[in-house]
Design a protein around this motif. Structure first.
Motif, short mmCIF file in Angstrom:
data_model
loop_
_atom_site.label_atom_id
_atom_site.label_comp_id
_atom_site.label_asym_id
_atom_site.label_seq_id
_atom_site.Cartn_x
_atom_site.Cartn_y
_atom_site.Cartn_z
N GLY A 103 -25.00 -5.62 2.88
CA GLY A 103 -25.37 -5.23 1.51
C GLY A 103 -24.71 -3.98 1.00
N SER A 104 -24.08 -3.22 1.89
CA SER A 104 -23.45 -1.97 1.42
C SER A 104 -22.11 -2.27 0.75
N LEU A 105 -21.67 -1.32 -0.05
CA LEU A 105 -20.42 -1.50 -0.81
C LEU A 105 -19.33 -0.60 -0.25
N THR A 106 -18.13 -1.10 -0.26
CA THR A 106 -17.00 -0.25 0.11
C THR A 106 -15.85 -0.50 -0.86
N VAL A 107 -15.04 0.52 -1.04
CA VAL A 107 -13.97 0.46 -2.05
C VAL A 107 -12.69 -0.06 -1.43
N VAL A 108 -11.99 -0.96 -2.12
CA VAL A 108 -10.70 -1.46 -1.64
C VAL A 108 -9.66 -1.34 -2.75
N GLN A 109 -8.38 -1.35 -2.35
CA GLN A 109 -7.29 -1.38 -3.32
C GLN A 109 -6.83 -2.83 -3.42
N LEU A 110 -7.11 -3.45 -4.54
CA LEU A 110 -6.78 -4.86 -4.72
C LEU A 110 -5.42 -5.00 -5.41
N LEU A 111 -4.55 -5.80 -4.81
CA LEU A 111 -3.23 -6.06 -5.40
C LEU A 111 -3.12 -7.55 -5.70
N GLY A 112 -2.80 -7.87 -6.93
CA GLY A 112 -2.60 -9.26 -7.32
C GLY A 112 -1.11 -9.50 -7.55
N ILE A 113 -0.53 -10.46 -6.79
CA ILE A 113 0.92 -10.69 -6.87
C ILE A 113 1.20 -12.09 -7.38
N ASP A 114 2.42 -12.27 -7.85
CA ASP A 114 2.81 -13.57 -8.42
C ASP A 114 2.69 -14.67 -7.36
N SER A 115 2.02 -15.75 -7.69
CA SER A 115 1.72 -16.79 -6.70
C SER A 115 2.92 -17.68 -6.41
N THR A 116 3.96 -17.62 -7.22
CA THR A 116 5.13 -18.45 -6.99
C THR A 116 6.13 -17.75 -6.08
N THR A 117 6.44 -16.52 -6.45
CA THR A 117 7.48 -15.79 -5.70
C THR A 117 6.90 -14.86 -4.64
N PHE A 118 5.63 -14.51 -4.78
CA PHE A 118 4.97 -13.51 -3.91
C PHE A 118 5.70 -12.16 -3.92
N ALA A 119 6.29 -11.82 -5.05
CA ALA A 119 6.91 -10.50 -5.17
C ALA A 119 5.83 -9.44 -5.06
N GLY A 120 6.03 -8.49 -4.14
CA GLY A 120 5.03 -7.44 -3.90
C GLY A 120 4.12 -7.77 -2.73
N ALA A 121 4.48 -8.83 -1.98
CA ALA A 121 3.66 -9.21 -0.83
C ALA A 121 3.90 -8.26 0.33
N PRO A 122 2.94 -8.19 1.29
CA PRO A 122 3.14 -7.30 2.45
C PRO A 122 4.36 -7.72 3.27
N THR A 123 4.98 -6.76 3.90
CA THR A 123 6.23 -7.04 4.63
C THR A 123 6.02 -7.16 6.14
N THR A 183 -6.72 6.81 -1.56
CA THR A 183 -8.18 6.80 -1.72
C THR A 183 -8.88 6.51 -0.40
N GLY A 184 -8.13 6.10 0.60
CA GLY A 184 -8.72 5.87 1.91
C GLY A 184 -9.19 4.44 2.13
N GLY A 185 -9.22 3.64 1.10
CA GLY A 185 -9.69 2.26 1.21
C GLY A 185 -8.60 1.34 1.71
N PRO A 186 -8.99 0.18 2.28
CA PRO A 186 -7.98 -0.76 2.75
C PRO A 186 -7.31 -1.51 1.60
N PHE A 187 -6.17 -2.13 1.86
CA PHE A 187 -5.44 -2.92 0.86
C PHE A 187 -5.79 -4.40 1.02
N ILE A 188 -5.94 -5.06 -0.12
CA ILE A 188 -6.17 -6.51 -0.10
C ILE A 188 -5.20 -7.14 -1.09
N TRP A 189 -4.46 -8.17 -0.62
CA TRP A 189 -3.53 -8.88 -1.49
C TRP A 189 -4.12 -10.25 -1.83
N THR A 190 -3.93 -10.64 -3.06
CA THR A 190 -4.25 -12.01 -3.43
C THR A 190 -3.30 -12.40 -4.57
N THR A 191 -3.48 -13.58 -5.12
CA THR A 191 -2.58 -13.96 -6.23
C THR A 191 -3.00 -13.21 -7.49
#
Lengths: 386, 240
Positions: A103-123, A183-191
């Motif tokens: 139930g607790s909340l934590t802050v994340v850095q959300l990155l939304g990348i292009d779903s066709t090319t995945f430009a900006g995806a993790p390396t 900010t100390g939060g983890p990174f999350i990638w999605t489309t």
């Protein structure tokens, strides 16, 4: 005389250790604090490393990468039509809340990348593939997220586990290595589209446009061309001080100018310098005073001021090198532990050890100066005065 | 019998300290000669100027006026750096408080004058050992000065003073820090080593018990030499 000087130094073990401690303390504090500062500054540009693209196009008023001012979706088309642009893809970047199982909340850095090319995806993928992002509710997380988003840090999340971003389900389909965010939060990638659905709706949602220049065109000229044609701000992303348009440089300088971080770290570095000067100068001068009658006897026996100065300089040089070596080793050990633990931030560019060595040379010069002055002015006849 | 060769010669030496009304002249036109193959002892009450004179003769202090020739060199006309080099080559020193470096061994202490002349420690040590052997300390070469008695420390200082075979030895109260027995022993050894032809020693002392080891005694009072006679003609009873 060099060996004689060293034997005199090592013979007074209490002062020798105190001198080494002074230099070591100054070296450690200056190196460690400078490296933590550089690490922190690198963290400010983590998004640029984690969503790599040669050119970042952002809203005109954006001054650093963690500042998000959304653009209109139509801006993407305007950028694509610019001269020298090979491709241009949307990026969503925002801080969102993740609700954990407990139930607790934590802050994340959300990155939304292009779903066709995945430009900006993790390396650097550890598990899974980027293509899996096309699956429903799929997200890729960095390794920090596995423990941060788990209700029990001892049992980290794994592939296939789910959690909620703003009350919507997200399923882990990939795990990657990434640079820690400021900010100390983890990174999350999605489309890009899913990122918009995870985020509270706003009129404008496009955070940045990732651009690659056409073959044969350099990023600087294409960025300039985009700015001219669209009125948006275009930065290059080739590393600190790689060009006047570099986003890393602009971001770090923004933090330096607009936060108290440099003053805080600078003060600690200054304290290291002052403590180093105080301990080294005082102890070395005491060492010289204690041995003054011996220097006087050497002078009477025909040792020139030059020879005595060389003795003092060799003593202070050995102290400086030993203290510097130990201090640097301790700072490096601290760095290795920090990197292993993922915090505090630690980054030691080549310039830091050299700059600290320069400061240590300055401290040693100051310490030896008083001693050299005292010995140079010493009257050789003093040894006959009892 | 040939005339004795002068090792050190001072003419009309004056020296003052302080300035203005606080200026005090401590040497008033001193004339003195020291000859090769002799031990000259300077005797006199405290404050009579013995230490100042010996400092000038050693080249560690500059006279205000007068001429000073040591081993044929006009020290009064030489630059400070040249005097320093001259001292390193030609003068051996024995100090009242020994002035041995406590953190190095006796053999390293004895090697110091050779190190000052630029010799490496490895080359200087055999000479130092030989010199220590001459003063009867071959068993204590590796010890540090504070592991030796006062008499032994002064013998290390004698070995140090003689290691580079200097022609002039300057001694400042060499037995002042020693008891009577050790003082006699040290002077016996010193006298023995001074038998080498061409060597001259100038010794400042308060200790009447060691005057017998001198060849000549110069008595000072109030910045002047008041008497300079061969030891055989010295009136011991009068000065007692």
């Amino acid at each position: 005389m060099f060996r004689l000087a060293l034997k005199m130094l090592f013979g007074d073990s209490a002062k020798y250790l105190m001198l080494v401690f002074g230099v070591m303390f100054a070296t450690f504090l200056m190196t460690q604090q400078s490296s933590v500062f550089c690490g922190l500054m690198r963290w400010t540009t983590a998004i640029l490393k984690n969503a790599p693209a040669p050119i970042w196009v952002v809203e005109t008023e954006v001054r650093q990468v963690n500042q998000t001012i959304a653009m209109r979706d139509t801006d993407l088309g305007r950028v694509r039509s610019c001269d020298g642009v090979d491709w241009a893809m949307p990026l969503y970047s925002g801080v969102q809340n993740v609700r954990l199982e407990n139930g607790s909340l934590t802050v994340v850095q959300l990155l939304g990348i292009d779903s066709t090319t995945f430009a900006g995806a993790p390396t650097r993928m550890i598990e899974g593939s980027i293509g899996a992002l096309r699956q429903p509710n799929a997200v890729i997380v960095d390794d920090l997220a596995l423990s941060r988003l788990s209700p029990d840090p001892k049992t980290p999340l794994k592939m296939g586990d789910t959690f909620e971003i703003n009350d919507q389900e997200a399923r882990i389909v990939g795990i990657c290595k990434a640079m820690r965010s400021f900010t100390g939060g983890p990174f999350i990638w999605t489309t890009y589209e899913r990122a918009l659905s995870y985020s509270p709706p706003q009129r404008k949602m496009l955070s940045a446009i990732l651009v690659s220049p056409s073959a044969g065109r350099d990023a600087d000229s294409v960025a300039a061309s985009i700015e001219r044609q669209t009125g948006l701000k275009a930065y290059t992303n080739a590393g600190f001080q790689s060009s006047e348009r570099d986003f890393n440089t602009a971001t770090m300088f923004w933090y330096v100018k607009n936060t108290g971080i440099p003053i805080s770290f600078g003060t600690t570095v200054l304290v290291g310098f002052i403590v180093g000067v105080a301990i080294s100068c005082q102890t070395f001068y005491l060492f010289v005073l204690d041995n003054l009658k011996h220097y006087g006897a050497l002078k009477a026996m025909g040792a020139s001021n030059g020879k005595l100065c060389m003795m003092l300089l060799s003593q202070v040089t050995v102290v400086g090198l030993v203290g510097y070596g130990i201090g640097l080793a301790l700072a490096s050990l601290f760095g290795l532990a920090a990197i292993k633990n993922t915090q505090p931030p630690f980054y030691m560019p080549d310039v830091i050890p050299f700059a600290v060595l320069g400061v240590i040379i300055l401290i040693c010069s100051l310490a030896s100066f008083l001693g050299i002055l005292r010995v140079s002015l010493l009257d050789a006849a003093v040894v006959f005065r009892g | 019998m040939s005339a004795p060769i002068i090792a050190a010669s001072a003419r009309s030496i004056t020296k003052s300290f302080g300035s203005g009304t606080a200026r005090i002249e401590v040497l008033h036109g001193i004339d003195i000669d020291a000859y090769e193959s002799e031990i000259l002892m300077l005797l006199g009450p405290s404050g009579c100027g013995k230490t100042t004179l010996i400092s000038i003769l050693a080249g560690t202090l500059t006279a205000d006026r007068g001429e000073l020739r040591v081993l044929g060199e006009p020290l009064h006309a030489m630059k400070k750096s040249a005097i320093t080099r001259f001292r390193a080559r030609n003068i051996g020193f024995i100090f009242q408080q020994f002035n041995l470096i406590p953190t190095i061994s006796c053999e390293e202490n004895a090697a110091v004058p050779l190190l000052i002349q630029g010799m490496s420690l490895s080359k200087a040590l055999p000479h130092a050992r030989k010199s220590l052997d001459q003063v009867g300390l071959s068993e204590h070469m590796k010890k540090r000065p504070n592991q030796l008695s006062g008499g032994q420390q002064q013998r290390v200082a004698i070995a140090r003073a003689l290691v580079h075979n200097p022609r002039l030895i300057i001694c400042d109260e060499p037995t002042a820090a020693l008891d009577a027995e050790n003082g006699q022993l040290v002077m016996e050894i010193f006298r023995g080593l001074m038998r080498q032809p061409g060597r001259c020693a100038i010794v400042v002392t308060h200790d009447h018990r060691i005057l017998q080891y001198s060849d000549r005694i110069a008595t000072m009072n109030d910045g002047r030499i008041v008497e300079s006679v061969p030891t055989s003609k010295f009136d011991f009873d009068h000065h007692r």
